[in-house]
Scaffold this motif. Structure first.
Motif, short mmCIF file in Angstrom:
data_model
loop_
_atom_site.label_atom_id
_atom_site.label_comp_id
_atom_site.label_asym_id
_atom_site.label_seq_id
_atom_site.Cartn_x
_atom_site.Cartn_y
_atom_site.Cartn_z
N LEU A 53 51.18 87.34 59.47
CA LEU A 53 50.69 86.88 58.80
C LEU A 53 48.92 86.98 58.67
CD1 LEU A 53 53.61 84.58 57.26
CD2 LEU A 53 52.45 86.83 55.95
N PHE A 57 45.61 89.14 56.59
CA PHE A 57 44.45 88.61 56.32
C PHE A 57 42.87 88.52 57.09
CE2 PHE A 57 41.88 84.53 54.78
CZ PHE A 57 42.11 84.66 53.71
N ASP A 60 41.68 92.42 57.06
CA ASP A 60 41.08 92.67 55.34
C ASP A 60 39.85 92.11 55.61
OD1 ASP A 60 41.58 94.38 53.17
OD2 ASP A 60 41.20 92.43 52.39
N LEU A 159 31.37 85.09 48.36
CA LEU A 159 32.78 84.68 47.94
C LEU A 159 33.30 85.26 50.20
CD1 LEU A 159 35.42 83.10 48.21
CD2 LEU A 159 35.99 84.70 46.44
N ALA A 162 31.80 82.89 52.92
CA ALA A 162 32.04 81.85 53.13
C ALA A 162 33.72 81.88 53.17
CB ALA A 162 32.61 80.99 51.10
N GLU A 163 34.72 83.28 52.81
CA GLU A 163 35.59 83.00 53.40
C GLU A 163 35.79 83.52 55.17
OE1 GLU A 163 39.07 85.25 51.29
OE2 GLU A 163 37.23 85.79 50.56
N ALA A 166 34.44 80.75 57.21
CA ALA A 166 35.78 80.02 56.96
C ALA A 166 36.66 80.23 57.88
CB ALA A 166 35.63 80.08 55.81
N PHE A 170 38.47 78.50 61.29
CA PHE A 170 40.12 77.74 62.06
C PHE A 170 40.25 78.73 63.59
CE2 PHE A 170 43.93 80.62 62.20
CZ PHE A 170 44.75 79.50 61.69
N VAL B 43 39.92 80.29 40.52
CA VAL B 43 38.70 79.92 41.43
C VAL B 43 38.71 81.47 42.39
CG1 VAL B 43 37.33 78.40 40.78
CG2 VAL B 43 38.46 78.32 42.65
N TYR B 44 39.64 81.94 43.03
CA TYR B 44 39.54 82.54 44.56
C TYR B 44 40.25 84.10 43.96
CZ TYR B 44 40.58 83.15 50.16
OH TYR B 44 40.24 83.21 51.02
N LEU B 46 38.68 85.71 42.05
CA LEU B 46 37.23 86.65 41.97
C LEU B 46 37.68 87.39 43.29
CD1 LEU B 46 34.74 86.78 40.58
CD2 LEU B 46 33.62 85.08 42.82
N ARG B 47 38.00 87.54 44.00
CA ARG B 47 38.48 88.48 45.17
C ARG B 47 40.31 88.65 45.48
NH1 ARG B 47 36.25 92.68 47.37
NH2 ARG B 47 36.16 92.31 49.34
N ARG B 49 42.79 90.64 46.32
CA ARG B 49 43.50 90.95 47.07
C ARG B 49 43.00 89.81 48.70
NH1 ARG B 49 46.06 95.06 50.48
NH2 ARG B 49 45.21 95.49 52.91
N HIS B 50 42.00 89.16 48.37
CA HIS B 50 41.86 88.09 49.65
C HIS B 50 42.84 87.22 49.49
CE1 HIS B 50 37.72 89.68 50.95
NE2 HIS B 50 38.30 90.13 52.06
N LEU B 53 46.89 87.53 50.26
CA LEU B 53 46.46 87.31 51.74
C LEU B 53 46.13 86.74 52.22
CD1 LEU B 53 44.65 91.37 52.93
CD2 LEU B 53 47.31 90.66 53.55
N TRP B 54 45.67 85.29 52.49
CA TRP B 54 45.27 84.22 52.58
C TRP B 54 46.47 83.52 51.64
CZ3 TRP B 54 45.54 80.12 48.81
CH2 TRP B 54 45.15 79.01 49.40
N ALA B 56 49.36 84.63 50.93
CA ALA B 56 50.87 84.30 52.57
C ALA B 56 51.04 83.88 53.34
CB ALA B 56 51.55 86.19 52.31
N PHE B 57 49.63 84.25 54.57
CA PHE B 57 49.59 83.30 54.92
C PHE B 57 49.53 81.64 55.13
CE2 PHE B 57 46.76 82.14 58.73
CZ PHE B 57 46.75 81.08 59.74
N MET B 167 43.58 75.57 58.89
CA MET B 167 43.64 76.41 57.73
C MET B 167 42.55 75.25 57.01
SD MET B 167 44.53 78.29 55.36
CE MET B 167 45.75 78.92 56.31
N PHE B 170 39.69 75.71 57.27
CA PHE B 170 38.86 76.98 55.87
C PHE B 170 38.96 76.47 55.21
CE2 PHE B 170 40.67 80.87 53.96
CZ PHE B 170 40.33 81.58 54.54
N LEU B 174 35.99 76.07 52.14
CA LEU B 174 35.41 77.56 50.82
C LEU B 174 35.36 76.65 49.74
CD1 LEU B 174 37.95 80.84 50.41
CD2 LEU B 174 35.28 79.91 51.57
N ALA B 175 35.91 75.37 49.21
CA ALA B 175 35.63 74.37 48.12
C ALA B 175 34.42 73.65 47.63
CB ALA B 175 37.34 73.04 48.40
#
Lengths: 195, 195, 195, 195, 195, 195
Positions: A53, A57, A60, A159, A162-163, A166, A170, B43-44, B46-47, B49-50, B53-54, B56-57, B167, B170, B174-175
């Motif tokens: 998993l 992520f 991608d 974004l 930042a990802e 971030a 991790f 807010v997330y 915005l992307r 697909r990310h 995937l995020w 799910a993990f 995590m 991570f 972002l926040a």
């Protein structure tokens, strides 16, 4: 006392043959691309479902569709890992970035003090933000985001920046907290491509 | 100048109706469980697909099979977010932990100075490691991992602890880096469950 | 090892009946106002004369005549105690401020990252100064005082702001250095007043 | 830009003749004892009621009944003010301690690196605690209090040590935050008493 | 804005032909040994007398008679320069150490996190001391010196270790404070020697 | 445990009569000028050749030809040693600067918080740079050098400022890392010259 005791990590590393099919596939793909299996895939296989998993992520973020180039994403990887002084990720991502750019001088700048790197203002703004996010995230303000917009980044790109930053916060913590040892192969990788 | 400007984030927040089906499904599930959609999902998006995937993990780390209880994983969330002074995650995960435990006193201890919490030695070792990983990962040594083993954690569990702590390093970034604002609903959540 | 060992402090706590009349009077007044005796009054009673002299000064700073409102003084209390990560004072003064304002959302902002609070510029300047005084007093300059004047504070008010901030640097150190444990009653205090 | 602009503080200093009787009495007493009025009494007179209440408390902590000697209390004052790099309090309390001890060499040790001072183990434990309280109060644990007990201090004495250390965390912040300038007279004070 | 502006330093760099004879001799010797003139000799030539006196001292510390091997002295150089994040010295001394040892893997360990290096306990003690001296010299105690003795170092050797570590605290500050840029040649130096 | 154990250093101090002629000459010269031999010359004599080479360089930096006055160089010495909290160098260089200036008030300002010193803008820029070089050399930028130029310093002078600041980063580390104890004579030195 040496920090490492021969192994690849302070935790038990599962044998390659015990990996589930999804993980074995990751091994095969990496081996094909690099000629060896990065140790991260071996040590993280202690929790194979998490590894798959995370990898979906991570992959991608680093290789998927984005306004950030592959090189820019690896630049963030190197600079964040340097700020966190992460042995595994500094060694491995310096290698990836040398391979991508054929520019070991640039990589030396990014992994010592990125302010010496001769990069364009958009990239400088990107790295300034990645480092602030890493070292003093609670001190970030709307002005930091505004500076990225002024440098030419769209909200979606910010974004992504930042990802990626971030994400290395991790992985750096897993690697440094669990004593992950990078493959020796990384050390010389990416020097031949130059010139 | 106030850090927030009415919005939920310093970046543009996409309209709910523009979300792709996978994201809308996340909204529906969250709404059913909590009665509202946590702002992180808005807010997330915005992307998208990310986000998927995020999620799910993240979801597997926090709710999937593990030797760590749900409560223990949220304890790490609160303590790491406190170390990073992350507004969004302190507010939201304090709420989740109050809801799970019905013990607002414990949550107050964890989110000010976890050393005051009356928890068992295994959990204390778990939180000590999570905080060291957060604040000085490059200073971690094999002795830190050994201390977790001595407290009774297996190697797989130690990896889980490290992953959950990593995590929140991570998500906190972002926040805090993008100015995410938590839903007001979180603030009173989990007080009624007690006694 | 838990930081607390059942008691209210790492030092011996005198029995209520052994308190001298002046201290008993403090107990009675507090009890009348709150319905319980805040633990600070019990643990500090080990040196009753000091408690009475401190309380006379503290009470005048927090409730005496000043251009600062009661709410503003408690805002400083919460923000300074958060900067110092003081368990006792974060818990108790969050409660007082919820009670005074009926606004638990504001209190959550102030006790995680006050920059998220929607307060007026005068109050923001006041809190910026209180935090700088707390975290890097030797770095303060005349420009910091000038910023308060520009925000509309008179010299007497600036002294009051500095005194309240300094006072919590005093009490935070007693509480954190001696292991003071706040009353459980504080945790739920001030939620009912809202709406 | 120089940090001071001729004045005794970055705030307005009230004229001596405008002081209320209680404050004038403080001036007279100080003048009699020292031959001059310490500037703290002039600059704090902007809020005369606060000055009187603070002084009543401060005076009892520093000169009232206690198992700590006058010298020990001034040792804490010097060491805490050095840790906070407080110009006013380092200059003034170094002078007081030279005057009390006639030992300028000891004072030089305490105001640079107190570990070089040849003091007894009880005093060393006292200063170790005062510095930890000053620099990392949230990191204090019951073991720190226990170390003081083992050095021979009773619980009442430990509270006194904490209060004196906390008091200079109060005064250091007023002095550094408001730009208080010490009297030149302090600089040479206490050198003649020696040998 | 890039930190460097084409030049070798933020200060004016004197032309090679303007150097006095003693400095020209340094250039010739360096050129013979390395095949190029390290930029430090060019930029420091702005004050030729200082350069010659510094070089005489530096050269004796790094190459003169000592119980420390050449390799051990360069190990200290790399580790101290990494602790100080000095771009010039990390790049140049990593190169020298690769050249001396033919072991780029060891150098990667020393310049990211020396705790991962597989070195003997004497060398570990040597590097621990060099880093403590660099990062928190005021916190050093007699116990740190005792640890070096226990690892097998004589008092003269301990002074040598301290001097080499202190020397890079000198050169790191000149290089980082004045924007010295290392020769590109350093980046690939010492990789061929391996195997 | 006291940090010092009677001796002048944590290492063995060679007997005066065992010093080689070059070192004995240094003793004679110092004795003539000061009336005593500064302990640095005794403790560093454990490696006499290093002492002589260091002293040749140090002496030229501090007393040789330069646009910086002797007083300005000692101001840097005091301010850098204060930033590093170096006991030996704070005590000895405060004395030298009192002797040179006859102004103990100025010295008190420089050794507590140099921002309180009433010095001219050129000197303020010089000290600002010396402190930044000391505390965060990796954060220095071309703008810091530009600020010195704007204050009126030539490039050669800026190199001198950097060298003197870097030199005390060298000596502070030897003194603090090896437990050097200053001569008691320094403590009263330079008070008589005033007035």
């Amino acid at each position: 006392m040496a920090i490492t005791s021969k192994g690849l990590s302070w935790l038990r590393t599962p044998a390659e043959e015990d990996a589930p099919p999804g993980v074995k596939e990751l091994y095969a793909k990496a081996n094909e691309k690099l000629g060896f299996i990065p140790n991260v895939l071996r040590v993280y296989a202690l929790r194979p479902r998490h590894l798959e998993l995370w990898n979906a992520f991570y992959d991608d973020l680093m290789r998927g569709e984005s306004a950030l180039t592959r090189v820019q994403r690896e630049m963030i990887a190197v600079v964040v890992s340097t700020a966190n002084r992460c042995h595994y990720c500094m060694v491995s991502h310096s290698a990836y970035l040398r391979k991508l750019t054929g520019d070991p001088v640039l990589v030396e700048q990014l992994r010592t003090n990125y302010k010496y790197a001769e990069i364009d203002p958009r990239e400088r703004a990107m790295l300034d933000f990645a480092v602030k996010l890493t070292e003093q995230s609670a001190g970030c303000t709307e002005a930091d985001v505004e500076a990225l917009r002024e440098a030419g980044w769209a909200d979606e790109d910010i974004l992504d920046i930042a990802e990626v930053a971030a994400m290395f916060n991790f992985t750096n913590r897993l690697a440094s907290g669990l004593g992950w040892v990078p493959n020796d192969e990384f050390v010389k990788l990416g020097f031949d491509e130059t010139g």
